[in-house]
Structure formats: C-alpha cells, structure tokens
Design a protein around this motif. Sequence first.
Motif, mmCIF file in Angstrom:
data_model
loop_
_atom_site.group_PDB
_atom_site.id
_atom_site.type_symbol
_atom_site.label_atom_id
_atom_site.label_comp_id
_atom_site.label_asym_id
_atom_site.label_seq_id
_atom_site.Cartn_x
_atom_site.Cartn_y
_atom_site.Cartn_z
ATOM 1 N N TRP A 1 0.811 -1.204 0.000
ATOM 2 C CA TRP A 1 0.000 0.000 0.000
ATOM 3 C C TRP A 1 0.854 1.267 0.000
ATOM 4 O O TRP A 1 0.400 2.325 -0.457
ATOM 5 C CB TRP A 1 -0.946 -0.012 1.186
ATOM 6 N N ILE A 2 2.038 1.201 0.522
ATOM 7 C CA ILE A 2 2.912 2.387 0.493
ATOM 8 C C ILE A 2 3.216 2.787 -0.950
ATOM 9 O O ILE A 2 3.210 3.974 -1.303
ATOM 10 C CB ILE A 2 4.214 2.095 1.266
ATOM 11 N N LEU A 3 3.450 1.799 -1.819
ATOM 12 C CA LEU A 3 3.676 2.081 -3.228
ATOM 13 C C LEU A 3 2.417 2.664 -3.871
ATOM 14 O O LEU A 3 2.501 3.563 -4.717
ATOM 15 C CB LEU A 3 4.104 0.803 -3.952
ATOM 16 N N VAL A 4 1.262 2.166 -3.472
ATOM 17 C CA VAL A 4 0.004 2.658 -4.028
ATOM 18 C C VAL A 4 -0.222 4.122 -3.661
ATOM 19 O O VAL A 4 -0.716 4.914 -4.470
ATOM 20 C CB VAL A 4 -1.167 1.783 -3.527
ATOM 21 N N PHE A 5 0.160 4.503 -2.427
ATOM 22 C CA PHE A 5 -0.108 5.859 -1.946
ATOM 23 C C PHE A 5 0.945 6.869 -2.363
ATOM 24 O O PHE A 5 0.801 8.055 -2.042
ATOM 25 C CB PHE A 5 -0.226 5.841 -0.415
ATOM 26 N N ILE A 6 1.996 6.446 -3.057
ATOM 27 C CA ILE A 6 3.030 7.392 -3.471
ATOM 28 C C ILE A 6 2.478 8.519 -4.350
ATOM 29 O O ILE A 6 2.800 9.705 -4.133
ATOM 30 C CB ILE A 6 4.190 6.649 -4.167
ATOM 31 N N PRO A 7 1.625 8.261 -5.354
ATOM 32 C CA PRO A 7 1.105 9.376 -6.170
ATOM 33 C C PRO A 7 0.302 10.388 -5.362
ATOM 34 O O PRO A 7 0.450 11.597 -5.565
ATOM 35 C CB PRO A 7 0.227 8.666 -7.215
ATOM 36 N N ILE A 8 -0.551 9.910 -4.443
ATOM 37 C CA ILE A 8 -1.380 10.848 -3.683
ATOM 38 C C ILE A 8 -0.531 11.642 -2.695
ATOM 39 O O ILE A 8 -0.812 12.820 -2.415
ATOM 40 C CB ILE A 8 -2.523 10.092 -2.964
ATOM 41 N N LEU B 1 0.625 3.083 6.084
ATOM 42 C CA LEU B 1 1.339 2.290 7.100
ATOM 43 C C LEU B 1 0.401 1.328 7.816
ATOM 44 O O LEU B 1 0.784 0.190 8.132
ATOM 45 C CB LEU B 1 2.011 3.230 8.108
ATOM 46 N N LYS B 2 -0.851 1.746 8.061
ATOM 47 C CA LYS B 2 -1.819 0.873 8.734
ATOM 48 C C LYS B 2 -2.226 -0.292 7.841
ATOM 49 O O LYS B 2 -2.319 -1.451 8.298
ATOM 50 C CB LYS B 2 -3.041 1.692 9.140
ATOM 51 N N LEU B 3 -2.476 -0.029 6.575
ATOM 52 C CA LEU B 3 -2.892 -1.096 5.665
ATOM 53 C C LEU B 3 -1.780 -2.111 5.422
ATOM 54 O O LEU B 3 -2.047 -3.291 5.187
ATOM 55 C CB LEU B 3 -3.355 -0.494 4.334
ATOM 56 N N ASP B 4 -0.527 -1.676 5.487
ATOM 57 C CA ASP B 4 0.608 -2.603 5.365
ATOM 58 C C ASP B 4 1.015 -3.221 6.693
ATOM 59 O O ASP B 4 1.995 -3.997 6.741
ATOM 60 C CB ASP B 4 1.811 -1.873 4.755
ATOM 61 N N GLU B 5 0.300 -2.860 7.756
ATOM 62 C CA GLU B 5 0.532 -3.398 9.100
ATOM 63 C C GLU B 5 1.927 -3.066 9.633
ATOM 64 O O GLU B 5 2.502 -3.822 10.407
ATOM 65 C CB GLU B 5 0.310 -4.912 9.126
ATOM 66 N N PHE B 6 2.475 -1.931 9.204
ATOM 67 C CA PHE B 6 3.721 -1.457 9.802
ATOM 68 C C PHE B 6 3.465 -0.827 11.169
ATOM 69 O O PHE B 6 4.377 -0.724 11.989
ATOM 70 C CB PHE B 6 4.408 -0.443 8.882
ATOM 71 N N ILE B 7 2.256 -0.395 11.399
ATOM 72 C CA ILE B 7 1.840 0.119 12.704
ATOM 73 C C ILE B 7 0.593 -0.654 13.116
ATOM 74 O O ILE B 7 -0.233 -1.035 12.272
ATOM 75 C CB ILE B 7 1.559 1.638 12.651
ATOM 76 N N ASN B 8 0.461 -0.900 14.394
ATOM 77 C CA ASN B 8 -0.679 -1.655 14.911
ATOM 78 C C ASN B 8 -1.615 -0.768 15.724
ATOM 79 O O ASN B 8 -2.258 -1.218 16.670
ATOM 80 C CB ASN B 8 -0.204 -2.837 15.767
ATOM 81 N N TRP B 9 -1.660 0.500 15.365
ATOM 82 C CA TRP B 9 -2.555 1.422 16.056
ATOM 83 C C TRP B 9 -4.008 1.063 15.735
ATOM 84 O O TRP B 9 -4.312 0.460 14.699
ATOM 85 C CB TRP B 9 -2.290 2.863 15.628
ATOM 86 N N SER B 10 -4.893 1.504 16.604
ATOM 87 C CA SER B 10 -6.317 1.372 16.312
ATOM 88 C C SER B 10 -6.704 2.407 15.253
ATOM 89 O O SER B 10 -6.003 3.416 15.059
ATOM 90 C CB SER B 10 -7.145 1.589 17.581
#
Length: 359
Positions: free
Chosen positions: A116-123, A162-171
């Motif tokens: 997802w990080i690659l997906v969000f690069i354009p935005i 970061l949340k969608l790639d599970e690099f962070i486990n925040w709520s």
Amino acid sequence: MCTEMNLQTLFQDFNPSKFVVHSCLLVFTALLALKLDGAITWSYWAVFTPIWVWKFLVVLGATVGTYVWWQYPHFRLEGEAYIHYKAMLISLAIHLILLMFELLVCDQLSLKRHVWILVFIPIIFISIVSIAICIWCVRHDRSYELELFCAVNILQFIFLALKLDEFINWSWEVVFVPLWILMCLSLVGVLYSIIFAGMLLRTAEANVQQRRSSFHAALAYTFTVIPILVFLVLLTNKLDDGMQLSYTVVASPLFVGFATLIVMSFSSKGGNKWWFGIRKDFCQFLLSVFPLLQEYANIAYNNNINRGSNVVPTEPPVTQEPYRDEDTKKVKESKNHKNQKKNEAMKPVVPVTSIDMPD
C-alpha cells in the motif's frame, strides 16, 4: 404556497465542474458500499466506473480547451485567458496523477500484488505539490478545493498506507487523528457561520439578500460537515469494534453530504471557462447552444396557492405601464417650465424710457 422558477437565475451561478465531481463521488460511494457488503458482485474496475467517467471528462475537456487555445490565437487576448488556461493545465496534471493513484488502488483491491505504500506514493506526491499550487491559486484568485484537501491530509495518507501494510498496529481511532483535527476545525467554522447568520437575522441594517445568503451558507456547511463527522465515527466503530452495521448504512451520511454539495454547485459561481473551450459562463454557453432555452430563461413562473382561505388580490405596483405616459408628460412640462423661467432670468434688463410727445 408560493413557488417561483427562473431558469436563468438557476444556471447563472452554476458550477458544472463541482456538479460532475460530486455526482460521480456520490455514485462511487454507493457502489463501493454495496460491493463491500456483497450486495453486488461486480469487479472493482466496474465499481470505479464513476471515477473513470470523471477523469475522462477532465481529459476530454482539457484536450478540447487546448485545441481551441492553439487553433484560435486571438482568443488568448480575452481578459485573463492565460491564467485560466494555466489553471486548467495544472488541474489536468493533478487529475492525471490522481488517476494513477486510483488505478493502483483498483489493481491492489483486485489482485493484491503491491504494497500500500507504493500505491499511496502518487497521492502523497500530489499533497506535497498542492502546497505550492494553493499559493499560486491564492495569488491569482483561483479556486483550489481539491489541492487544499490533498495538502491538509498528507499525514492522513501516510498513516493509512502504514496501517494497511501493518507497519503500525494502532487502532483506527488513532490512525484517523489527522481527520479528527480537521473535523474539529470544520466544526468551529460551522459554529461561526451559524452565529454569523443569527446575528445578521437580528441586524436591522442587513438587507434581505445578505440574510438569505448567510442563512443558506450556514445550512449548507452544517449539512456537509456534520454528516462527514457521523460517517467517520461510524466507520471507526465498525473497523475497531466490529459494529454490526453494513457499509451502506455507515456510508449513508456521506450521501447527505454529497447531495448537499451537489445542490451547492448551483450557487458556487466560479469555474474555469477554458474547459472544453467554451470561454464563457456555463449559462451563456447553454443558452447559445440551445436558443430555445432563451425564451424560457427570461420567464419567471410564480404559482401562488392559498388553500383553505380566500385569496386576497394584491394591489398593482405604483409604477405601472399605463401611468408611464402621464408621468413622462408631467416631467416634460416641469422641465419646460423651469427652462422658461431660466430664460426669462437670463434676459438683459433694459431701463424704461419715456418719450414725451410734443404738444
């Protein structure tokens, strides 16, 4: 009951760009909610159809506008043509990068072969560039709503990736902190608009048009910000706590917000006149393309219905057509009388000479 319709008044402040964008987003939100609920089995490429229509109209409008710009050089001398054309090219570049992001999102949802990080690069790139674009738009008095939205949400896009790639486990409640801050500021703006509208309603010096405009603005902001806040609360509870609500119900407040934005597009004014090379307001362009509408655009329909009581006829206005000739005659007689007095006053005074006759 009183209903009044004037086609020219309805379309003279119409912003077709905002109407297209908000209508496409409304349909896309409904289709995506139905897809997530399993109510429809379409592919994500079909669900994103309203988004593709939006981007197709943007590319087509910019292409036609560019053709008119280079084919008819004398059109470049019309007012702020250069600024309008540059603004159109900047908007086209933003939409093309946004289209790249949407293609990556659709491909990721369908095949899940990217991070997802690659997906969000354009935005994220759009969000960074939008800061400079907003400054340029302020200097040249241009609208920058999409650019401002991207610029203020850059941190939110990073948190989502970061949340969608599970690099962070925040709520999700913590992930949406940038949106919570933005919604708090928006609520302050809504409260201010309501207070300002209430003050104008109680101010005797304010005219009817000012009171009506402030009231409509407060009403529009309320029905835009509050539904988005309710949607964000419902989405957070569903993602964190697994609340037993369908995505269609969760997204229903957004339908109210988009519907309000669609209605507001009829009084938004502005808009770039070089989309599709029309070079004029949408109302004037519409009347020039469909001459038959000119007859209806100059007619105001007023339907007064008072059920259950006798209708009292209203007195005619003071200045009616039959009295114009008489008033004109009186004005002319008054002017002639004043001119006659003025001419008499300007005559030279000659002393009276008495000639005695001889006896």
